[in-house]
Design an enzyme around this catalytic site. Sequence first.
Site, PDB file in Angstrom:
ATOM      1  N   GLU A 180       0.197   6.187   7.496  1.00 11.11           N
ATOM      2  CA  GLU A 180       1.624   6.458   7.247  1.00 11.11           C
ATOM      3  C   GLU A 180       2.075   7.701   7.994  1.00 11.11           C
ATOM      4  O   GLU A 180       3.181   7.739   8.524  1.00 11.11           O
ATOM      5  CB  GLU A 180       1.894   6.611   5.737  1.00 11.11           C
ATOM      6  CG  GLU A 180       1.453   5.439   4.868  1.00 11.11           C
ATOM      7  CD  GLU A 180       1.895   4.071   5.348  1.00 11.11           C
ATOM      8  OE1 GLU A 180       2.939   3.978   6.018  1.00 11.11           O
ATOM      9  OE2 GLU A 180       1.183   3.084   5.085  1.00 11.11           O
TER      10      GLU A 180
ATOM     11  N   ASN B   2       8.488   6.234   5.076  1.00 13.45           N
ATOM     12  CA  ASN B   2       9.839   6.806   5.123  1.00 13.45           C
ATOM     13  C   ASN B   2       9.820   8.206   5.752  1.00 13.45           C
ATOM     14  O   ASN B   2       8.939   9.012   5.442  1.00 13.45           O
ATOM     15  CB  ASN B   2      10.393   6.950   3.703  1.00 13.45           C
ATOM     16  CG  ASN B   2      10.120   5.728   2.872  1.00 13.45           C
ATOM     17  OD1 ASN B   2      10.559   4.656   3.202  1.00 13.45           O
ATOM     18  ND2 ASN B   2       9.342   5.906   1.801  1.00 13.45           N
TER      19      ASN B   2
ATOM     20  N   GLU C 266       3.224  -1.520  13.900  1.00 13.13           N
ATOM     21  CA  GLU C 266       2.092  -1.723  12.987  1.00 13.13           C
ATOM     22  C   GLU C 266       0.755  -1.864  13.728  1.00 13.13           C
ATOM     23  O   GLU C 266      -0.237  -1.255  13.348  1.00 13.13           O
ATOM     24  CB  GLU C 266       2.339  -2.917  12.071  1.00 13.13           C
ATOM     25  CG  GLU C 266       3.513  -2.722  11.112  1.00 13.13           C
ATOM     26  CD  GLU C 266       3.403  -1.474  10.247  1.00 13.13           C
ATOM     27  OE1 GLU C 266       2.331  -0.863  10.184  1.00 13.13           O
ATOM     28  OE2 GLU C 266       4.434  -1.081   9.644  1.00 13.13           O
TER      29      GLU C 266
ATOM     30  N   GLY D  55       0.781  -1.240   0.000  1.00 11.14           N
ATOM     31  CA  GLY D  55       0.000   0.000   0.000  1.00 11.14           C
ATOM     32  C   GLY D  55       0.811   1.288   0.000  1.00 11.14           C
ATOM     33  O   GLY D  55       0.670   2.127  -0.885  1.00 11.14           O
ATOM     34  N   ALA D  56       1.697   1.419   0.994  1.00 11.61           N
ATOM     35  CA  ALA D  56       2.405   2.684   1.154  1.00 11.61           C
ATOM     36  C   ALA D  56       3.527   2.487   2.158  1.00 11.61           C
ATOM     37  O   ALA D  56       3.573   1.462   2.825  1.00 11.61           O
ATOM     38  CB  ALA D  56       1.447   3.767   1.657  1.00 11.61           C
ATOM     39  N   MET D  57       4.392   3.505   2.270  1.00 11.25           N
ATOM     40  CA  MET D  57       5.557   3.366   3.141  1.00 11.25           C
ATOM     41  C   MET D  57       5.868   4.673   3.847  1.00 11.25           C
ATOM     42  O   MET D  57       5.909   5.738   3.212  1.00 11.25           O
ATOM     43  CB  MET D  57       6.737   2.901   2.285  1.00 11.25           C
ATOM     44  CG  MET D  57       8.031   2.742   3.048  1.00 11.25           C
ATOM     45  SD  MET D  57       7.898   1.441   4.311  1.00 11.25           S
ATOM     46  CE  MET D  57       8.994   2.111   5.554  1.00 11.25           C
TER      47      MET D  57
HETATM   48  N1  B3K Z   1       5.532  -0.225   6.905  1.00 13.97           N
HETATM   49  C1  B3K Z   1       5.035  -0.448   5.566  1.00 13.97           C
HETATM   50  C2  B3K Z   1       4.967  -1.878   5.178  1.00 13.97           C
HETATM   51  C3  B3K Z   1       6.233  -2.406   4.650  1.00 13.97           C
HETATM   52  C4  B3K Z   1       6.055  -3.781   4.085  1.00 13.97           C
HETATM   53  C5  B3K Z   1       7.353  -4.378   3.717  1.00 13.97           C
HETATM   54  N2  B3K Z   1       7.223  -5.695   3.154  1.00 13.97           N
HETATM   55  C6  B3K Z   1       3.694   0.179   5.375  1.00 13.97           C
HETATM   56  C7  B3K Z   1       2.862   0.305   6.557  1.00 13.97           C
HETATM   57  O1  B3K Z   1       2.525  -0.611   7.250  1.00 13.97           O
HETATM   58  O2  B3K Z   1       2.530   1.400   6.876  1.00 13.97           O
HETATM   59 ZN    ZN Z   2       2.135   0.573   8.957  1.00  9.11          ZN
END
Ligand code: B3K
Ligand code: ZN
Length: 864
Positions: free
Chosen positions: A300, A267, A322, A263-265
């Site tokens: 995010e 960073n 998460e 879905g999204a990341m």
């Molecule tokens: N933290 C990322 C998910 C990364 C998945 C890597 N395989 C998105 C999220 O949960 O917000």
């Molecule tokens: Zn997440």
Amino acid sequence: MRTDTPQPIRLADYRPFPFAIETTRLVFDLSPSATRVRAELAIRRTGDGDAPLVLNGERLKLLSVTIDGQALSANQYAVDAEHLTVPETPDQFVLTTEVEIDPLANKALTGLYMSGGRFCTQCEAEGFRTITYFPDRPDVLSRYSVRIEADGGLPHLLSNGNLVDQGSLDGARHFAEWVDPFPKPSYLFALVAGDLDVVTDSFVTMSGREVALKIFVDPGQASRATYALDSLKRAMKWDEEAFGREYDLDLFMIVAVRDFNFGAMENKGLNIFNSSLLLADPETATDADFERIEAVVAHEYFHNWTGNRITCRDWFQLCLKEGFTVFRDQSFSADMRGAVVQRIKDVRALRARQFAEDAGPLAHPVRPSSYLKIDNFYTATIYEKGSEIIRMLKTILGAEAFRKGCDLYFERHDGEATTVEAFIACFTETSGQDLSDFFAWYEQAGTPAVTLTSDYDAQASVLTLNLRQSTAPTPGQPTKRPLPIPVAIGLLSQGGESLRDTEVVLLDKDAMTVRWEGVAQPPVLSALRGFSAPVNLTTDARPSDRYVLFSADPDLFNRWEAGQTLARDLILARAAGAPDEVGEERYAEALGQALVDEAAEPAFKALLLSLPSEPDLTLLSEEPADPLALHEARDALRIRIAIHLGDLLRRLHGEMQSSGEFSPSAEAAGRRALRNACADMLSADPHDENLTRLVGHYEASRNMTDMIGGLYPLVCIGGEAREKALSAFYDTWAAEPLVLDKWFSIQSRDPNPDVLDRVVALTRHPAFEPTNPNRLRALVSAFASFNPARFHDPSGAGYRFLADQILTVDKFNPMTAARLVEPLGAWRRYKSDLGALMRQELERIAVHPDLSKNVLELVTKSLT
Ligand code: B3K
Ligand code: ZN
């Protein structure tokens, strides 16, 4: 077959990294097939003794390695497929490496890759090691400065933090310099370079700082970013109010890319999104898309505190960021869109994905203790059950003590990479409650089964509640302990009056009995209100009790739940060959009553009208499931409702139509949802009048929600109406990738018997791109997961199709291939002839040469 046996990583083996990386300077010289990356790491030994320096690195062409400017000779370091090892180092030094990588050839979409001519990155969980040599683990925090050099044809050069310099270089190249003041783990690193349009806004934080907000999208797509921008501002404000969290940089950027594994990341300062979760306008996006965008933008953003400022010590602690962040985004959505409707949707998703996982071979605790590939643990259990645990914590402690615990966590652990134990300790400390038993929720897999029976003593006016719990064995956990389960219970009279308000009973033993005095009349129990715990509840309620709840429970979650349980029992009875026709009529009648309740919102009524899904029914059948029988039994109930309530459904379908301007508000979306639910039900009785109405619905639609709401019923009806509608849809939207995904997906969910041939034919369609995860999922996953009656074709052809796709995709994108395994993994749940065919396909995959670790882990677990 793979010849090596990959070794699992274990929580018990955790050791701190023996060096600190105080600063990380990265210089990128971008070129599609030959990008150079220079990394200067200022390193200080922190561990005891003389441990060697071991850095992760995969698929890197090492060009040079120096310590304090001195090139290392060949005997001073060693390189293998996964590491760079320097056996002897000073205690404080600068290590500089230069590597070359090939982003254009990277179809795994992890590390640095190209999407639509743009460079972008995905580093969580272990992608950074394919960019440069580094201790690629979440507990190594470093301050980054990044220089990007690229062609002028890539005007935007983005990375984390603040832009401190930019300019032209010789020839047609230019550069940008970024500094991120916050130490971060490598998985939060990001880089984007490309030709993009930008939408700009700003947000003033609670302490009065102005933050520039920028969303970068494909040229020409700027107007589709306004909803995401609005969602972001609401999320920033909400996090200040609900959790006291303020944004910390002067700039917050989001970039949308088309090729993205999930879905999204989050960073730091530079979120990267799958374009399907960012771009929306009424013509091309459905209300469900708007809702997801709002939730994921918030999710995010919320990670900035729960994930970035405070991160995980190791990947076993993934739920720390998460589960908590899902809880935060669900709470935000509840405030934006209405608590009850949000809760019902969250519970539906939990049951469909997490309960299914917990009941199968891939069941694992919210905090697992070993893995082969961490990519495989971004699961519904870590996310959704992780969120349920936080929700229970809040229920058990109360809102005020919960908030105090959160405040302490943010204060105490800011800037750290920490553990679930440290998180729970904050709540123990602020509430004074002993939460040691509660911790078992993180360690024990499986969905607890709770039974509740009651005895009513009319003379004494006493109600006795008998509660029991048990959890079935899961892989690696043959015996289970009792968990502390908050069960929210209220009482109604037989006439539907409230007799006693909600009270939370904490069931923390195998069995317990509760006596409630002063219950003046025989009550109807409303238990597990608001779905107060992630358990399967069985009660001794009679259907007549459920009808009382269905019509009158003031807890609207349980009102909906009563309707679902009634429908489920009717469908399961018919699938088992014992149809209850009188019961079906009675249900349709009661549903009609609920639909005319003036006090209920349309969004809620739309949920009442949706019967339990076929995958949910599979999970709930006590016998090994026969998906076709379940499909037919569910259809029989749909037909009965469509006939019994035909006039009412047509009337509501008309009344809910809106002619005004489109609004994405929850209220307007609720009206569209109810209208579409009516259309869906009417398609079960496709006589001329209904067919004309549905064709009219589709053809007159002016937004994507209405269009899809009209198209799917026509696809279900099949024949000419389906062909005409699908081809008109394709002609209109062939140039819009996100809409074309919907065209593929809707066809994969076609319930007609010839669908598999059609799905296979669609894999040869020129617009089918298996390298694009959205497109692949739209066709392949949607078919395998949401069309059980046809995926489980008795010939096994559906299974063969899926296995072929897994093997094809695994060659270039193991992470996405692994996500396709789950529908086959559930083989034990199906009739033995089907189960055997499913197993056969898993065995075929397992012996395939060069299988990725990702697929190998899931296939092996599924076969065990
Ligand atoms: N933290 C990322 C998910 C990364 C998945 C890597 N395989 C998105 C999220 O949960 O917000
Ligand atoms: Zn997440």
